[in-house]
Design a protein around this motif. Structure first.
Motif, mmCIF file in Angstrom:
data_model
loop_
_atom_site.group_PDB
_atom_site.id
_atom_site.type_symbol
_atom_site.label_atom_id
_atom_site.label_comp_id
_atom_site.label_asym_id
_atom_site.label_seq_id
_atom_site.Cartn_x
_atom_site.Cartn_y
_atom_site.Cartn_z
ATOM 1 N N THR A 166 -1.754 -0.208 -6.436
ATOM 2 C CA THR A 166 -2.679 0.485 -7.328
ATOM 3 C C THR A 166 -2.315 0.185 -8.771
ATOM 4 N N GLN A 167 -3.291 0.317 -9.629
ATOM 5 C CA GLN A 167 -3.068 0.123 -11.067
ATOM 6 C C GLN A 167 -3.685 1.309 -11.792
ATOM 7 N N TRP A 168 -2.953 1.814 -12.769
ATOM 8 C CA TRP A 168 -3.392 2.951 -13.558
ATOM 9 C C TRP A 168 -3.485 2.512 -15.012
ATOM 10 N N VAL A 228 7.419 -1.485 -10.083
ATOM 11 C CA VAL A 228 6.376 -1.189 -11.063
ATOM 12 C C VAL A 228 6.442 -2.205 -12.194
ATOM 13 N N ASN A 229 5.299 -2.494 -12.753
ATOM 14 C CA ASN A 229 5.253 -3.288 -13.978
ATOM 15 C C ASN A 229 4.026 -2.850 -14.752
ATOM 16 N N GLY A 230 4.044 -3.146 -16.026
ATOM 17 C CA GLY A 230 2.915 -2.724 -16.827
ATOM 18 C C GLY A 230 3.018 -3.165 -18.260
ATOM 19 N N PHE A 231 2.131 -2.594 -19.043
ATOM 20 C CA PHE A 231 2.019 -2.923 -20.451
ATOM 21 C C PHE A 231 1.964 -1.612 -21.217
ATOM 22 N N ALA A 232 2.803 -1.476 -22.234
ATOM 23 C CA ALA A 232 2.901 -0.221 -22.984
ATOM 24 C C ALA A 232 2.326 -0.340 -24.393
ATOM 25 N N GLY A 233 1.312 -1.128 -24.563
ATOM 26 C CA GLY A 233 0.678 -1.255 -25.869
ATOM 27 C C GLY A 233 1.147 -2.458 -26.658
ATOM 28 N N CYS A 234 2.460 -2.698 -26.692
ATOM 29 C CA CYS A 234 2.969 -3.872 -27.400
ATOM 30 C C CYS A 234 4.061 -4.571 -26.597
ATOM 31 N N ASN A 235 4.571 -3.935 -25.557
ATOM 32 C CA ASN A 235 5.627 -4.517 -24.735
ATOM 33 C C ASN A 235 5.274 -4.422 -23.258
ATOM 34 N N ARG A 284 1.300 -0.766 -12.898
ATOM 35 C CA ARG A 284 0.919 -1.224 -11.565
ATOM 36 C C ARG A 284 2.061 -0.979 -10.601
ATOM 37 N N PHE A 285 1.720 -0.651 -9.375
ATOM 38 C CA PHE A 285 2.709 -0.502 -8.316
ATOM 39 C C PHE A 285 2.505 -1.642 -7.332
ATOM 40 N N ILE A 286 3.579 -2.368 -7.048
ATOM 41 C CA ILE A 286 3.501 -3.478 -6.100
ATOM 42 C C ILE A 286 4.478 -3.203 -4.961
ATOM 43 N N GLU A 287 4.863 -4.185 -4.210
ATOM 44 C CA GLU A 287 5.742 -4.033 -3.050
ATOM 45 C C GLU A 287 6.982 -3.208 -3.347
ATOM 46 N N ALA A 288 7.396 -2.410 -2.378
ATOM 47 C CA ALA A 288 8.662 -1.675 -2.405
ATOM 48 C C ALA A 288 8.833 -0.836 -3.669
#
Length: 79
Positions: A31-33, A59-66, A52-56
C-alpha cells in the motif's frame, strides 16, 4: 528536519489506520499513503509526502525534500 518529517508521516499513518481499529502487516503490504492535508489545509502537490509498505514491512517514501527507507513493525496499535 528529516526526523521530524518521518515522525510526522508515521503519526499520520497511525491516525489513518486507527479509524479501522486494527491493521495487520498483511493489510499494509503493497500500500502507499500520501499526505494530502495538514490541519484541514490542502498541501501543494510539489510538497506532497508519501510512504509505501513493501515486502516484510519494509517502508520507503518521500518526506518533501528527502527520501527515506527502513523497516516497520506493528505492536498492538502502534507502527
Amino acid at each position: 528536519m528529516k526526523l521530524v518529517a518521518i515522525s510526522f508521516l508515521l503519526v499520520l499513518l497511525c491516525v489513518g489506520c486507527s479509524s479501522t481499529r486494527t491493521v495487520t502487516s498483511e493489510q499494509l503490504k503493497y500500500t502507499q499513503w500520501q499526505l494530502s492535508k495538514v490541519n484541514g489545509l490542502a498541501i501543494p502537490v510539489s510538497q506532497t509526502a508519501s510512504i509505501r509498505f513493501i515486502e516484510a514491512m519494509q517502508v520507503n517514501g518521500f518526506a518533501g525534500c528527502n527520501k527515506f527507507f527502513g523497516e516497520g513493525a506493528l505492536s498492538e496499535d502502534t507502527l
